[in-house]
Design a protein around this motif. Structure first.
Motif, mmCIF file in Angstrom:
data_model
loop_
_atom_site.group_PDB
_atom_site.id
_atom_site.type_symbol
_atom_site.label_atom_id
_atom_site.label_comp_id
_atom_site.label_asym_id
_atom_site.label_seq_id
_atom_site.Cartn_x
_atom_site.Cartn_y
_atom_site.Cartn_z
ATOM 1 N N MET A 4 33.774 14.740 -1.467
ATOM 2 C CA MET A 4 34.474 15.781 -0.720
ATOM 3 C C MET A 4 35.937 15.682 -1.096
ATOM 4 O O MET A 4 36.546 14.618 -0.966
ATOM 5 C CB MET A 4 34.301 15.610 0.785
ATOM 6 C CG MET A 4 35.021 16.675 1.604
ATOM 7 S SD MET A 4 34.696 16.505 3.384
ATOM 8 C CE MET A 4 35.595 17.933 4.027
ATOM 9 N N ILE A 5 36.477 16.767 -1.592
ATOM 10 C CA ILE A 5 37.866 16.772 -2.048
ATOM 11 C C ILE A 5 38.774 17.274 -0.937
ATOM 12 O O ILE A 5 38.549 18.334 -0.357
ATOM 13 C CB ILE A 5 38.031 17.651 -3.298
ATOM 14 C CG1 ILE A 5 37.220 17.080 -4.467
ATOM 15 C CG2 ILE A 5 39.509 17.750 -3.695
ATOM 16 C CD1 ILE A 5 37.297 17.905 -5.723
ATOM 17 N N GLY A 6 39.793 16.498 -0.660
ATOM 18 C CA GLY A 6 40.851 16.937 0.234
ATOM 19 C C GLY A 6 42.051 17.347 -0.589
ATOM 20 O O GLY A 6 42.442 16.639 -1.524
ATOM 21 N N VAL A 7 42.609 18.487 -0.280
ATOM 22 C CA VAL A 7 43.795 18.976 -0.986
ATOM 23 C C VAL A 7 44.947 19.014 0.008
ATOM 24 O O VAL A 7 44.835 19.615 1.081
ATOM 25 C CB VAL A 7 43.566 20.378 -1.581
ATOM 26 C CG1 VAL A 7 44.843 20.884 -2.252
ATOM 27 C CG2 VAL A 7 42.420 20.357 -2.581
ATOM 28 N N ILE A 8 46.036 18.335 -0.342
ATOM 29 C CA ILE A 8 47.246 18.380 0.474
ATOM 30 C C ILE A 8 48.219 19.304 -0.245
ATOM 31 O O ILE A 8 48.673 19.008 -1.350
ATOM 32 C CB ILE A 8 47.856 16.986 0.651
ATOM 33 C CG1 ILE A 8 46.840 16.030 1.289
ATOM 34 C CG2 ILE A 8 49.111 17.072 1.523
ATOM 35 C CD1 ILE A 8 47.330 14.605 1.411
ATOM 36 N N GLY A 9 48.495 20.433 0.376
ATOM 37 C CA GLY A 9 49.347 21.438 -0.250
ATOM 38 C C GLY A 9 50.801 21.226 0.094
ATOM 39 O O GLY A 9 51.151 21.034 1.269
ATOM 40 N N THR A 80 36.601 12.003 0.199
ATOM 41 C CA THR A 80 36.520 10.827 -0.671
ATOM 42 C C THR A 80 37.643 10.809 -1.703
ATOM 43 O O THR A 80 37.992 9.748 -2.230
ATOM 44 C CB THR A 80 35.178 10.806 -1.423
ATOM 45 O OG1 THR A 80 35.046 12.041 -2.169
ATOM 46 C CG2 THR A 80 34.005 10.689 -0.451
ATOM 47 N N ASP A 81 38.183 11.983 -2.005
ATOM 48 C CA ASP A 81 39.197 12.139 -3.043
ATOM 49 C C ASP A 81 40.291 13.054 -2.516
ATOM 50 O O ASP A 81 39.992 14.095 -1.919
ATOM 51 C CB ASP A 81 38.594 12.748 -4.307
ATOM 52 C CG ASP A 81 37.448 11.925 -4.865
ATOM 53 O OD1 ASP A 81 37.677 11.188 -5.825
ATOM 54 O OD2 ASP A 81 36.317 12.018 -4.331
ATOM 55 N N LEU A 82 41.540 12.701 -2.774
ATOM 56 C CA LEU A 82 42.670 13.514 -2.338
ATOM 57 C C LEU A 82 43.479 13.978 -3.541
ATOM 58 O O LEU A 82 43.860 13.175 -4.389
ATOM 59 C CB LEU A 82 43.597 12.725 -1.405
ATOM 60 C CG LEU A 82 43.067 12.307 -0.040
ATOM 61 C CD1 LEU A 82 44.196 11.706 0.797
ATOM 62 C CD2 LEU A 82 42.428 13.466 0.691
ATOM 63 N N VAL A 83 43.730 15.275 -3.583
ATOM 64 C CA VAL A 83 44.594 15.859 -4.602
ATOM 65 C C VAL A 83 45.843 16.363 -3.888
ATOM 66 O O VAL A 83 45.774 17.271 -3.056
ATOM 67 C CB VAL A 83 43.898 17.018 -5.334
ATOM 68 C CG1 VAL A 83 44.863 17.685 -6.315
ATOM 69 C CG2 VAL A 83 42.657 16.507 -6.063
ATOM 70 N N ALA A 84 46.974 15.742 -4.180
ATOM 71 C CA ALA A 84 48.232 16.089 -3.532
ATOM 72 C C ALA A 84 49.059 16.962 -4.462
ATOM 73 O O ALA A 84 49.364 16.566 -5.592
ATOM 74 C CB ALA A 84 48.996 14.823 -3.173
#
Length: 289
Positions: A4-9, A80-84
């Protein structure tokens, strides 16, 4: 395990388009309120979550962001994964406004932020030798290229407190230190992601040359916003490309991001603070049980 990808904008990126079954959800954390509600849904079959770092409407300063609550909320939702994604100034001639940079190192100059989930009663020391996930960063670099961006892989991010921009003397000093880009939100976000055992990648979007560059000796907010608007479309296309590049079954991280706490907790089990352990349920519950 499905990823599950979390994106921090960051600045200029306040939503994700095209999420199936999208809804904004309120997440309660023991660390206080996150910057905003979290947008959750699926993108091409992959579960995703999006959190605007500054809140919708850009209401939080770099120093007032509750970084612990933000990371806890995304981990609590199952990320599980964060893209900042963040806006940065360039400290290098060849990192031009509009370019995307995959950060792999930091110099932390922040001083007014809570930078750890741990503390008295439960002490832990995680490794930050390699503060971002190489595998996830490579995926983001490929997604950025598919989005049409000029991409640079590998850079040192100077995290300053802000909210003011640098003096010229500071900007020149940071260049001498070997920093490549400068921003206000990269730390303690990366540190907290590591403590939460999340793979973390930092996609830095260059908006300006800071003030070291002749002819760019004053960072103009209007110029920054204009570049942000141009970058936001590429950033959204980058996010859209991620599901096609991420394996449907998540294997163990080859770098070990997902078990960073395995040998990090120092406090003896019988001396750990019960109240702090309760707050750590989402971040470190699997290690502390």
């Amino acid at each position: 395990m499905q990823p599950m990808i979390g994106v921090i904008g960051g600045s200029g990126v306040y939503q994700i388009d095209g999420l199936e079954g999208a809804s904004w959800v309120k997440v309660k954390t023991p660390w206080g309120k996150p910057s905003d509600q979290v947008l959750v849904g699926r993108l091409n079959g992959l579960p995703m979550a999006f959190l605007p770092r500054h809140g919708r409407g850009h209401v939080e300063t770099p120093s007032s962001i509750n970084y612990r609550a933000n990371i806890d909320a995304l981990k609590r939702l199952g990320c599980t994964d964060l893209v900042a994604v963040s806006a940065v100034g360039s400290l290098r001639e060849d990192f031009a406004p509009g370019d995307f940079v995959l950060v792999d190192q930091y110099i932390d100059r922040t001083f007014a932020r809570e930078n750890s989930f741990f503390g008295p009663g439960c002490v832990a020391h995680v490794s930050l030798a390699h503060p971002t996930c190489r595998h996830l960063s490579a995926v983001c670099a490929e997604a950025a290229r598919l989005a049409g961006a000029q991409v640079h892989e590998g850079a040192t991010y100077l995290a300053m407190e802000g909210p003011q921009f640098s003096t010229r003397a500071e900007s020149l000093m940071y260049r001498q230190w070997g920093a490549d880009v400068i921003g206000m939100t990269g730390m303690p976000e990366a540190k907290l992601a590591r403590e939460a055992e999340l793979c973390y990648a930092s996609v830095a979007m260059v908006t300006d040359y800071d003030c070291w560059h002749e002819g760019h000796d004053a960072v103009d907010v209007q110029q920054v916003i204009a570049t942000l608007v141009a970058n936001s479309g590429r950033a959204k296309r980058l996010v859209t490309a991620l599901p096609g590049l991420v394996a449907s079954d998540r294997a163990a991280c080859p770098q070990g991001c997902d078990h960073a706490l395995s040998h990090a907790v120092m406090t003896a089990p019988d001396l750990r603070d019960a109240e702090l352990l309760t707050k750590l349920d989402a971040v470190a519950g699997c290690v502390l049980r």
